[in-house]
Design a protein around this motif. Structure first.
Motif, short mmCIF file in Angstrom:
data_model
loop_
_atom_site.label_atom_id
_atom_site.label_comp_id
_atom_site.label_asym_id
_atom_site.label_seq_id
_atom_site.Cartn_x
_atom_site.Cartn_y
_atom_site.Cartn_z
N MET A 7 0.82 -1.16 -0.16
CA MET A 7 0.00 -0.06 0.01
C MET A 7 1.00 1.20 -0.07
O MET A 7 0.63 2.24 0.67
CB MET A 7 -0.98 -0.07 1.08
N CYS A 8 1.85 1.25 -0.79
CA CYS A 8 2.74 2.31 -0.84
C CYS A 8 2.19 3.45 -1.73
O CYS A 8 1.30 3.12 -2.67
CB CYS A 8 4.14 2.21 -1.25
N VAL A 9 2.51 4.58 -1.82
CA VAL A 9 1.82 5.69 -2.41
C VAL A 9 2.76 6.00 -3.54
O VAL A 9 3.99 6.49 -3.59
CB VAL A 9 1.78 7.16 -1.51
N GLY A 29 13.40 8.34 -8.50
CA GLY A 29 13.81 8.39 -7.13
C GLY A 29 13.92 7.21 -6.61
O GLY A 29 14.04 6.07 -6.89
N THR A 30 14.33 7.45 -5.03
CA THR A 30 14.37 6.04 -4.29
C THR A 30 13.65 5.94 -3.28
O THR A 30 13.62 5.03 -2.45
CB THR A 30 15.90 6.24 -3.53
N THR A 31 12.36 6.57 -3.56
CA THR A 31 11.51 6.72 -2.36
C THR A 31 10.35 5.52 -2.90
O THR A 31 10.26 5.09 -4.08
CB THR A 31 10.59 7.85 -2.03
N GLY A 33 7.19 3.97 -4.55
CA GLY A 33 6.49 4.43 -5.69
C GLY A 33 7.35 5.22 -6.96
O GLY A 33 6.57 5.63 -7.84
N LYS A 34 8.58 5.04 -6.69
CA LYS A 34 9.44 5.59 -7.81
C LYS A 34 10.40 4.77 -8.08
O LYS A 34 10.47 3.60 -7.39
CB LYS A 34 10.18 7.05 -7.21
N VAL A 35 11.03 4.81 -9.36
CA VAL A 35 12.27 3.89 -9.68
C VAL A 35 13.62 4.65 -9.74
O VAL A 35 13.79 5.88 -10.04
CB VAL A 35 11.94 3.17 -11.00
N ALA A 36 14.65 4.08 -9.34
CA ALA A 36 16.13 4.33 -9.28
C ALA A 36 16.42 4.48 -10.72
O ALA A 36 16.12 3.76 -11.65
CB ALA A 36 16.96 3.85 -8.28
N TYR A 37 17.75 5.41 -10.84
CA TYR A 37 18.61 5.45 -12.24
C TYR A 37 19.90 5.59 -11.86
O TYR A 37 20.46 5.64 -10.56
CB TYR A 37 17.95 6.59 -13.01
N LYS A 73 14.81 -3.82 -6.50
CA LYS A 73 13.52 -4.05 -6.25
C LYS A 73 12.51 -4.52 -7.10
O LYS A 73 13.13 -4.27 -8.38
CB LYS A 73 12.85 -2.70 -5.47
N LEU A 74 11.52 -4.94 -6.95
CA LEU A 74 10.27 -5.38 -7.79
C LEU A 74 9.21 -4.58 -7.56
O LEU A 74 8.59 -4.71 -6.22
CB LEU A 74 10.01 -6.56 -8.18
N ALA A 75 8.51 -3.64 -8.08
CA ALA A 75 7.28 -2.78 -7.78
C ALA A 75 6.18 -3.28 -8.46
O ALA A 75 6.35 -3.50 -9.82
CB ALA A 75 7.70 -1.27 -7.64
#
Length: 325
Positions: A7-9, A29-31, A33-37, A73-75
């Motif tokens: 249930m992440c935003v 991003g790293t929070t 609901g975002k993806v890193a680069y 991670k896998l989101a």
């Protein structure tokens, strides 16, 4: 300790829907609901040939799965852009680069996932219930690495795992628990496993062009259909449909000019539909499921500006007449 946060935003993620079209826009991003680069702005010592971010995605039903390759991670996200889960791969240290993932079980309610990490050439089977590692394949076996360069993965109805090794030019098949079964020669031409556990690949001959090859679940070649397309390069099979048609992609015969051709071919190799799309630096930039075509768009060089986008594409309105090979 569980490695799944539910249930992440999803910040800066929206969904635009109209007439069977969907678009997910995921911020960098790293929070949650975002993806890193990984590029020169994220690391002053960046020295790779090219920047990168997510290397793979899939869409199952109305659910988007994104492999956050840099963060390990896998989101997953629902049709409304809500982040449903984030799974952190256990046991990764230092630099990591997740190459691909393959869901296990019912795609609408998968029980586990195989995730490949290029940094240590390992594949981990992870429970989607509690995030625990259920099995590990790869790494070093004596003085030899089991995999040289993991590219893509698939699973079948018997939960066997298919691993395409782009450096060894083979597809390696493992049991549901990770035991080695067999290898099949491969030309970096994509792969699809159908609902009957048949493996589909493309094979290229300099004189005859492309063939559509089908292997049974025992590894026996059962079909070898001539397609042609002698002047096209970088052929990849993307999907097999219930009526026997296949979806493939090529660099056009007149060379790469920023777009790839995607074609739907009938069971006898005739072109029925086509479209064009722009590739990006990912292992899985296009994904086809239940007749819908999804393509990822990303500018990793300029991240964190912009978004990592996945959207549906429509086939051209005018269908081609006959096969142009």
């Amino acid at each position: 300790m569980k490695s799944i946060s539910l249930m992440c935003v999803a910040t800066l993620l929206g969904l635009a829907s109209m007439a069977q079209a969907q678009t997910w826009n995921i911020g960098y991003g790293t929070t949650e609901g975002k993806v890193a680069y990984y590029n020169s702005s994220s690391d002053p010592n960046f020295a790779e040939d090219q920047p990168f971010g997510p290397m793979s995605f899939r869409v199952t039903g109305d659910r988007l799965w994104v492999l956050d390759s840099v963060a390990g991670k896998l989101a997953s996200f629902d049709e409304n852009g809500k982040c449903l889960s984030t799974i952190t791969v256990p046991g990764l240290e230092g630099f990591k680069l997740l190459e691909d993932f393959a869901l296990i079980g019912d795609e609408n309610n998968p029980e586990a996932v195989w995730i490949a990490n290029a940094a240590d050439s390992t594949i981990r089977k992870i429970s989607l219930d509690d995030g625990k590692v259920l099995a590990t394949i790869g790494g070093s076996n004596g003085d030899e690495d089991v995999f040289l360069q993991i590219h893509q993965m698939e699973t079948d109805v018997a939960k066997r795992l298919y691993v395409a090794d782009i450096a060894k030019n083979v597809i390696v098949v493992f049991s549901a628990t990770g035991e080695y079964l067999r290898e099949i020669p491969w030309q970096s031409s994509g792969m699809v496993v159908d609902r009957f556990a048949n493996l589909h690949i493309l094979h290229y001959s300099d004189k005859a062009g492309y063939f559509h090859r089908v292997y049974s679940d025992k590894g026996t070649l059962v079909k070898n259909t001539h397609l042609g397309f002698v002047k096209n390069t970088n052929g990849k099979i993307l999907a097999v449909e219930n009526d026997g048609s296949i979806i493939v992609s090529f660099i056009p015969a007149d060379g790469f000019k920023g777009k790839l051709n995607m074609l739907r071919l009938s069971a006898d190799g005739m072109i029925s539909e086509k479209l064009e799309y722009a590739p990006t630096t990912m292992n899985r930039v296009a994904y086809v499921n239940n007749g819908k075509v999804y393509v990822a768009e990303a500018d990793f060089e300029n991240a964190p500006k912009g978004n990592f986008t996945v959207k549906t594409l429509k086939w051209d309105e005018k269908k081609p007449e006959g096969a142009v090979k």
